[in-house]
Design a protein around this motif. Structure first.
Motif, mmCIF file in Angstrom:
data_model
loop_
_atom_site.group_PDB
_atom_site.id
_atom_site.type_symbol
_atom_site.label_atom_id
_atom_site.label_comp_id
_atom_site.label_asym_id
_atom_site.label_seq_id
_atom_site.Cartn_x
_atom_site.Cartn_y
_atom_site.Cartn_z
ATOM 1 N N GLY A 84 85.199 -57.190 -73.221
ATOM 2 C CA GLY A 84 85.441 -58.179 -74.270
ATOM 3 C C GLY A 84 86.091 -57.656 -75.524
ATOM 4 N N PRO A 85 85.605 -56.509 -76.099
ATOM 5 C CA PRO A 85 86.192 -56.041 -77.368
ATOM 6 C C PRO A 85 87.696 -55.803 -77.304
ATOM 7 C CG PRO A 85 84.118 -54.915 -76.949
ATOM 8 C CD PRO A 85 84.433 -55.713 -75.713
ATOM 9 N N ASN A 86 88.214 -55.434 -76.144
ATOM 10 C CA ASN A 86 89.642 -55.154 -76.029
ATOM 11 C C ASN A 86 90.380 -56.232 -75.227
ATOM 12 O OD1 ASN A 86 88.983 -52.698 -77.260
ATOM 13 N ND2 ASN A 86 88.618 -51.722 -75.294
ATOM 14 N N PHE A 87 89.666 -57.312 -74.872
ATOM 15 C CA PHE A 87 90.244 -58.299 -73.955
ATOM 16 C C PHE A 87 91.450 -59.002 -74.548
ATOM 17 C CE2 PHE A 87 90.518 -62.694 -72.421
ATOM 18 C CZ PHE A 87 90.679 -62.476 -71.061
ATOM 19 N N PHE A 88 91.314 -59.531 -75.755
ATOM 20 C CA PHE A 88 92.410 -60.316 -76.321
ATOM 21 C C PHE A 88 93.599 -59.442 -76.686
ATOM 22 C CE2 PHE A 88 88.738 -63.113 -77.041
ATOM 23 C CZ PHE A 88 89.208 -64.257 -76.400
ATOM 24 N N ALA A 407 79.391 -67.623 -61.594
ATOM 25 C CA ALA A 407 80.254 -66.450 -61.734
ATOM 26 C C ALA A 407 81.229 -66.625 -62.894
ATOM 27 C CB ALA A 407 81.018 -66.190 -60.443
ATOM 28 N N GLY A 408 81.816 -67.810 -63.022
ATOM 29 C CA GLY A 408 82.828 -68.036 -64.051
ATOM 30 C C GLY A 408 82.247 -68.161 -65.447
ATOM 31 N N GLY A 409 81.130 -68.899 -65.593
ATOM 32 C CA GLY A 409 80.548 -69.107 -66.911
ATOM 33 C C GLY A 409 80.100 -67.828 -67.597
ATOM 34 N N PRO A 410 79.278 -66.993 -66.929
ATOM 35 C CA PRO A 410 78.811 -65.760 -67.597
ATOM 36 C C PRO A 410 79.923 -64.767 -67.933
ATOM 37 C CG PRO A 410 77.308 -66.347 -65.820
ATOM 38 C CD PRO A 410 78.489 -67.276 -65.715
ATOM 39 N N ILE A 411 80.942 -64.629 -67.071
ATOM 40 C CA ILE A 411 81.988 -63.644 -67.393
ATOM 41 C C ILE A 411 82.806 -64.109 -68.602
ATOM 42 C CG2 ILE A 411 83.803 -64.545 -65.861
ATOM 43 C CD1 ILE A 411 84.542 -61.640 -65.257
ATOM 44 N N ILE A 412 83.066 -65.412 -68.689
ATOM 45 C CA ILE A 412 83.799 -65.918 -69.849
ATOM 46 C C ILE A 412 82.949 -65.782 -71.112
ATOM 47 C CG2 ILE A 412 84.775 -67.995 -70.896
ATOM 48 C CD1 ILE A 412 85.682 -68.845 -68.124
ATOM 49 N N MET A 413 81.655 -66.076 -70.994
ATOM 50 C CA MET A 413 80.769 -65.936 -72.155
ATOM 51 C C MET A 413 80.657 -64.473 -72.573
ATOM 52 S SD MET A 413 79.044 -67.326 -74.492
ATOM 53 C CE MET A 413 79.164 -69.025 -73.887
ATOM 54 N N GLY A 414 80.605 -63.557 -71.591
ATOM 55 C CA GLY A 414 80.567 -62.128 -71.911
ATOM 56 C C GLY A 414 81.802 -61.690 -72.680
ATOM 57 N N ILE A 415 82.964 -62.173 -72.253
ATOM 58 C CA ILE A 415 84.214 -61.846 -72.948
ATOM 59 C C ILE A 415 84.190 -62.405 -74.373
ATOM 60 C CG2 ILE A 415 86.688 -62.331 -72.996
ATOM 61 C CD1 ILE A 415 86.626 -62.228 -69.923
ATOM 62 N N ILE A 416 83.723 -63.649 -74.518
ATOM 63 C CA ILE A 416 83.684 -64.283 -75.843
ATOM 64 C C ILE A 416 82.738 -63.522 -76.771
ATOM 65 C CG2 ILE A 416 82.945 -66.356 -77.088
ATOM 66 C CD1 ILE A 416 83.925 -67.995 -74.678
ATOM 67 N N VAL A 417 81.547 -63.193 -76.274
ATOM 68 C CA VAL A 417 80.566 -62.486 -77.106
ATOM 69 C C VAL A 417 81.069 -61.088 -77.451
ATOM 70 C CG1 VAL A 417 78.249 -61.477 -77.139
ATOM 71 C CG2 VAL A 417 78.589 -63.795 -76.282
ATOM 72 N N GLY A 418 81.644 -60.389 -76.456
ATOM 73 C CA GLY A 418 82.145 -59.044 -76.709
ATOM 74 C C GLY A 418 83.281 -59.024 -77.701
ATOM 75 N N ALA A 419 84.141 -60.051 -77.646
ATOM 76 C CA ALA A 419 85.320 -60.078 -78.518
ATOM 77 C C ALA A 419 85.043 -60.718 -79.871
ATOM 78 C CB ALA A 419 86.463 -60.812 -77.822
ATOM 79 N N LEU A 420 84.273 -61.804 -79.879
ATOM 80 C CA LEU A 420 84.112 -62.593 -81.097
ATOM 81 C C LEU A 420 82.712 -62.530 -81.682
ATOM 82 C CD1 LEU A 420 86.071 -65.785 -79.947
ATOM 83 C CD2 LEU A 420 86.951 -63.757 -81.103
ATOM 84 N N GLY A 421 81.785 -61.849 -81.002
ATOM 85 C CA GLY A 421 80.410 -61.777 -81.486
ATOM 86 C C GLY A 421 80.277 -61.320 -82.924
ATOM 87 N N PRO A 422 80.986 -60.249 -83.331
ATOM 88 C CA PRO A 422 80.866 -59.789 -84.719
ATOM 89 C C PRO A 422 81.255 -60.845 -85.749
ATOM 90 C CG PRO A 422 81.846 -58.083 -83.363
ATOM 91 C CD PRO A 422 81.765 -59.305 -82.511
ATOM 92 N N LYS A 423 82.208 -61.708 -85.433
ATOM 93 C CA LYS A 423 82.588 -62.751 -86.385
ATOM 94 C C LYS A 423 81.441 -63.729 -86.604
ATOM 95 C CE LYS A 423 87.559 -62.646 -85.472
ATOM 96 N NZ LYS A 423 88.755 -63.409 -85.074
#
Length: 553
Positions: A84-88, A407-423
């Motif tokens: 997630g942190p490097n995904f976008f 499968a789809g929901g958790p991986i997308i949520m993981g990416i969102i949390v990893g990338a945008l969680g700090p905000k």
């Protein structure tokens, strides 16, 4: 004997734990065996599960479904959290190309399945079931079954075709990757080529000779240009200065500038003459440059700093130090004022020894704290991911909504949390070892349960009159698109083999094949490309399965 029966044959919570643990431990041990240099790694857990299920050992269906669901959701969420942190960033650099290759695999497989309908005489609903099994996509099967029910048709043979072809659908991608590696992969393809640049910074020394900046403060120079840079040190005559925002530049000053690779040439135009020294080598003793200025790497372990912008902290004004770079995972970032800090970031601080000591407590710098994985945030993320996967998504022209699933929901949520969680000031940091442990645990649970469930009555289903034909067609639909697109992608010489494997595994929605790739290849490029293409690929396969039934049956 009653003792052994209670452990292995009589359904109970203890028997479920024993059987699944036996499958995982034996599968992982056998997966280390190499035949002509090839081992299946964690993938062998799936095969051993089929063997155990086929000899008649079963566990409680509810417990099996729970363990399989929990394992898959844990694996894909932690995978999304990891990348997630490097995904976008990777999405901006190579994401479009990765997804286009994934779409090519999906398109070739779908066209091949449609071509095989008139050639083999297999009905379209059965072929859709074969396609779902060959691509290991159970959400697509659910969407196709809903479409069949909407048309008032039975979906029994569709589900049966998926069940028969699923095991070889899992194995086929691994076989295809082994085939590609043996005959088409060159040694250069095995060298890890990171997706995007893992070092976004560039360090250079300049002599101020531009009269347009001489006499101005660093803050005024920064405000007058769109260029991003940090001046970490300044030499004036024989004196070293820790530059602050209100430090005035003078003709002849030597400045050590941290900028981006794209802006490196423009820095020469802004300041003047560049000094011919290489400050971008791997090993540089920054503290040997000048005894009066210290460079130290500090770890952000104060929860209150998570999500804060560097500019908000006023570190130059309060402590008299500069933050030049931020190391996040394996990525080096330029420490601009608008950069948001994340829990676990490693910041490079430059200043006087006393000032650096003072700011150390501000950042926390407690490495011991980082060694404690944040388990609570992981389970909260899984809850949010499961909720996201259950949200019905209505598409124009379709009467039945589709869902991202477990499968789809958790991986997308993981990416969102990893990338945008700090905000959102959400601490998602997990140590690398804990992340790897949780991913392997989740995948092992999923594969053991999937194999055990598939193995029950597997041979009886295969020997049905249409069973062997379905298996053969599924194997062709799995292997042919992967091999064709894999060869073309490798011949383009744009990606390393790990990235290609991630594209292929993600486009086929195959986490087990990804596990095999990670076990046999170096680096994380397979996981990054998998996570980049998986969401869109999985979504399109669900839509395609439903459209084929709605429009062509």
């Amino acid at each position: 004997m009653n003792f052994l029966d209670s452990l292995f044959l009589t359904h109970s919570s203890v028997q479920t734990v024993v059987v699944i643990s036996l499958i995982i431990s034996c599968g992982l041990a056998l997966g280390k065996i190499r035949v002509r240099g090839i081992s299946l790694g964690i993938a062998f857990v799936f095969f051993f599960g089929i063997l155990v299920g086929n000899i008649g050992i079963t566990v409680d269906a509810t417990a099996l479904d729970y363990a399989e669901t929990f394992g898959l959701s844990l694996f894909v969420y932690c995978l999304g959290l990891h990348v997630g942190p490097n995904f976008f960033g990777s999405l901006r650099h190579e994401g479009m190309a990765l997804n286009l290759w994934s779409l090519a695999v999906i398109a070739v497989g779908t066209v091949l399945a449609l071509v095989l309908v008139p050639l083999t005489g297999v009905s379209l609903p059965d072929m859709v079931g074969v396609l779902c099994g060959a691509t290991t996509n159970t959400p697509a099967l659910g969407a196709a079954s809903q479409a069949m029910a909407h048309k008032g048709l039975s979906g029994g043979s569709l589900a049966l075709a998926t069940a028969v072809t699923y095991p070889l659908g899992v194995v086929g991608v691994i076989i295809a990757m082994i085939f590609l590696r043996r005959f088409f992969v060159k040694p250069a393809d095995l060298k890890v080529r990171p997706i995007g640049d893992d070092d976004e910074t560039y360090i250079a020394q300049f002599v101020v000779v531009n009269p347009a900046v001489a006499g101005k403060t660093i803050a005024e120079v920064a405000a007058s240009t769109r260029l991003k840079f940090v001046i970490s040190r300044l030499w004036r005559a024989d004196k070293v200065i820790v530059p602050l925002a209100d430090t005035q530049l003078e003709q002849g000053d030597n400045v050590l500038v941290v900028t981006t690779r794209e802006d490196e040439e423009a820095m020469g135009l802004l300041f003047g003459r560049r000094v011919a020294k290489d400050y971008n080598k791997e090993q540089i003793d920054w503290n040997a440059i000048d005894a009066n200025v210290e460079s130290r790497v500090l770890v952000v372990t104060r929860p209150a700093l998570n999500g804060k912008r560097l500019g908000e902290l006023q570190l130059r004004h309060t402590y008299g130090i500069n933050v030049s770079r931020v190391l996040r995972g394996d990525i080096k970032l330029l420490a601009t004022d608008d950069l948001r800090l994340q829990y676990g970031d490693r910041v490079t601080v430059v200043g006087r020894h006393e000032a650096v000591n003072n700011v150390e407590n501000f950042f926390g710098n407690s490495v011991k704290t980082l060694n404690e994985p944040n388990i609570g945030s992981i389970f909260l993320g899984i809850i949010l991911g499961m909720a996201l996967g259950a949200v019905p998504i209505s598409l124009p022209g379709m009467d039945s909504p589709i869902r991202l699933g477990i499968a789809g929901g958790p991986i997308i949520m993981g990416i969102i949390v990893g990338a945008l969680g700090p905000k959102m000031h959400f601490i998602s940091y997990t140590t690398r070892s804990a992340s790897l442990m949780l991913r392997k645990l989740g995948l092992s649970l999923y594969l053991a349960c999937l194999g055990l469930d598939s193995g029950s009555g597997f041979l009886d289903t295969v020997i049905r009159p249409e069973g062997l034909e379905w298996v053969a067609l599924g194997f062709v639909i799995t292997v042919v698109p992967v091999v064709i697109c894999g060869i073309i992608c490798l011949r383009s010489h744009k990606f390393d083999f790990g990235t290609v494997c991630g594209i292929l595994c993600g486009s086929m929605a195959n986490p087990m094949a990804l596990g095999y790739a990670n076990d046999t290849l170096q680096g994380d490029t397979a996981s990054v490309s998998y996570a980049t293409v998986y969401p869109l690929g999985m979504f399109l396969r669900v839509v395609i399965a439903q459209m084929l039934i709605m429009l062509l049956v």
